[in-house]
Design a protein around this motif. Structure first.
Motif, PDB file in Angstrom:
ATOM      1  N   PHE B  32       0.847  -1.193   0.000  1.00  0.00           N
ATOM      2  CA  PHE B  32       0.000   0.000   0.000  1.00  0.00           C
ATOM      3  C   PHE B  32       0.882   1.243   0.000  1.00  0.00           C
ATOM      4  CE2 PHE B  32      -3.055  -3.092   0.727  1.00  0.00           C
ATOM      5  CZ  PHE B  32      -2.798  -3.797   1.880  1.00  0.00           C
ATOM      6  N   TYR B  33       0.377   2.289  -0.633  1.00  0.00           N
ATOM      7  CA  TYR B  33       1.180   3.490  -0.835  1.00  0.00           C
ATOM      8  C   TYR B  33       0.329   4.738  -0.616  1.00  0.00           C
ATOM      9  CZ  TYR B  33       3.752   0.054  -3.663  1.00  0.00           C
ATOM     10  OH  TYR B  33       4.398  -1.073  -4.113  1.00  0.00           O
ATOM     11  N   TRP B  34       1.005   5.811  -0.224  1.00  0.00           N
ATOM     12  CA  TRP B  34       0.444   7.149  -0.300  1.00  0.00           C
ATOM     13  C   TRP B  34       1.366   8.009  -1.151  1.00  0.00           C
ATOM     14  CZ3 TRP B  34      -4.330   8.573   0.983  1.00  0.00           C
ATOM     15  CH2 TRP B  34      -5.035   7.804   1.922  1.00  0.00           C
ATOM     16  N   TYR B  35       0.729   8.775  -2.040  1.00  0.00           N
ATOM     17  CA  TYR B  35       1.410   9.763  -2.846  1.00  0.00           C
ATOM     18  C   TYR B  35       0.674  11.079  -2.671  1.00  0.00           C
ATOM     19  CZ  TYR B  35       3.608   5.925  -5.521  1.00  0.00           C
ATOM     20  OH  TYR B  35       4.324   4.810  -5.910  1.00  0.00           O
ATOM     21  N   ARG B  36       1.332  12.182  -2.996  1.00  0.00           N
ATOM     22  CA  ARG B  36       0.615  13.446  -2.995  1.00  0.00           C
ATOM     23  C   ARG B  36       0.983  14.245  -4.240  1.00  0.00           C
ATOM     24  NH1 ARG B  36       3.411  17.548   1.445  1.00  0.00           N
ATOM     25  NH2 ARG B  36       5.166  18.124   0.108  1.00  0.00           N
ATOM     26  N   PHE B  91      -3.150  10.684  -2.926  1.00  0.00           N
ATOM     27  CA  PHE B  91      -3.574   9.464  -3.592  1.00  0.00           C
ATOM     28  C   PHE B  91      -3.107   8.236  -2.821  1.00  0.00           C
ATOM     29  CE2 PHE B  91      -5.327  11.240  -7.330  1.00  0.00           C
ATOM     30  CZ  PHE B  91      -4.533  12.295  -7.743  1.00  0.00           C
ATOM     31  N   CYS B  92      -3.993   7.307  -2.653  1.00  0.00           N
ATOM     32  CA  CYS B  92      -3.663   5.997  -2.129  1.00  0.00           C
ATOM     33  C   CYS B  92      -3.508   5.037  -3.306  1.00  0.00           C
ATOM     34  CB  CYS B  92      -4.798   5.530  -1.221  1.00  0.00           C
ATOM     35  SG  CYS B  92      -4.634   3.861  -0.595  1.00  0.00           S
ATOM     36  N   ALA B  93      -2.618   4.090  -3.201  1.00  0.00           N
ATOM     37  CA  ALA B  93      -2.428   3.085  -4.252  1.00  0.00           C
ATOM     38  C   ALA B  93      -2.137   1.735  -3.610  1.00  0.00           C
ATOM     39  CB  ALA B  93      -1.290   3.483  -5.189  1.00  0.00           C
TER      40      ALA B  93
END
Lengths: 113, 114
Positions: B32-36, B91-93
């Motif tokens: 799981f990831y968080w981006y901005r 954004f979550c991925a």
């Protein structure tokens, strides 16, 4: 370190004409390359990826991309653009030993009727 | 087709307040990831999470940020004391946990810090 360059902020084409969105990359090892598209007020939608094998990769909505190792490029192409292809396109790279994606700055594509 | 979902779609908060952004990754995914994405700028990696712990974080992900998987489905990003410069689309991925996998992104949460 890995990085991506998208040299064009904007690409404008007429409907029915070929569309090309340019991307070059830099990684320390072998790259995994991705294209995503972002429509207004939407998230990033996956279009296609290159992992290994054939340098020409085909993806969603008629898009394709060509991996060129000598030029460290992964340009996105569509033979005949549609007005509905107007969106923001992101190229991304992932090093073979890494999991995070590094994105380019994005290219806004406008297809005029 | 399974998809990543995020709530809320838009969050407005006052500087100094805590916010929690929520994500439901695709159910059989492992990473799981968080981006901005700050307005007008490129999408930036914040953090990756695997097996209930952070596997990698960027310089942006300082002590004000934390992530958690509180149950079997949710994945959250907490910003403890928001700053004006935290205003961005987050954004979550998620993906299956293999480096060749495609990361699938949620629709994003637009955070506005006043």
């Amino acid at each position: 370190a890995q990085s991506v360059a998208q040299p064009e902020d904007q690409v404008n084409v007429a409907e029915g004409n070929p569309l090309t969105v340019k991307c070059t990359y830099s990684v320390s090892g072998n790259p995994y390359l991705f294209w995503y598209v972002q429509y207004p007020n939407r998230g990033l939608q996956f279009l296609l990826k290159y992992i290994t094998g054939d340098n020409l990769v085909k993806g969603s909505y008629g898009f394709e991309a060509e991996f060129n190792k000598s030029q460290t490029s992964f340009h996105l192409k569509k033979p005949s653009a549609l007005v509905s292809d107007s969106a923001l396109y992101f190229c991304a790279v992932r090093d073979i030993d890494d999991y995070k994606l590094s994105f380019g700055a994005g290219t806004t594509v406008t297809v005029r009727a | 087709e399974p998809e990543v979902t995020q709530t809320p779609s838009h969050q407005v908060t006052q500087m100094g307040q805590e916010v929690i952004l929520r994500c439901v990754p695709i159910s059989n995914h492992l990473y799981f990831y968080w981006y901005r994405q700050i307005l007008g700028q490129k999408v930036e990696f914040l953090v990756s999470f695997y097996n209930n712990e952070i596997s990698e974080k960027s310089e942006i992900f300082d002590d004000q940020f934390s992530v958690e998987r509180p149950d079997g489905s949710n994945f959250t990003l907490k910003i403890r004391s928001t700053k004006l410069e935290d205003s961005a689309m987050y954004f979550c991925a998620s993906d299956g946990g293999v480096s060749t996998d495609t990361q699938y992104f949620g629709p994003g949460t637009r955070l506005t810090v006043l």
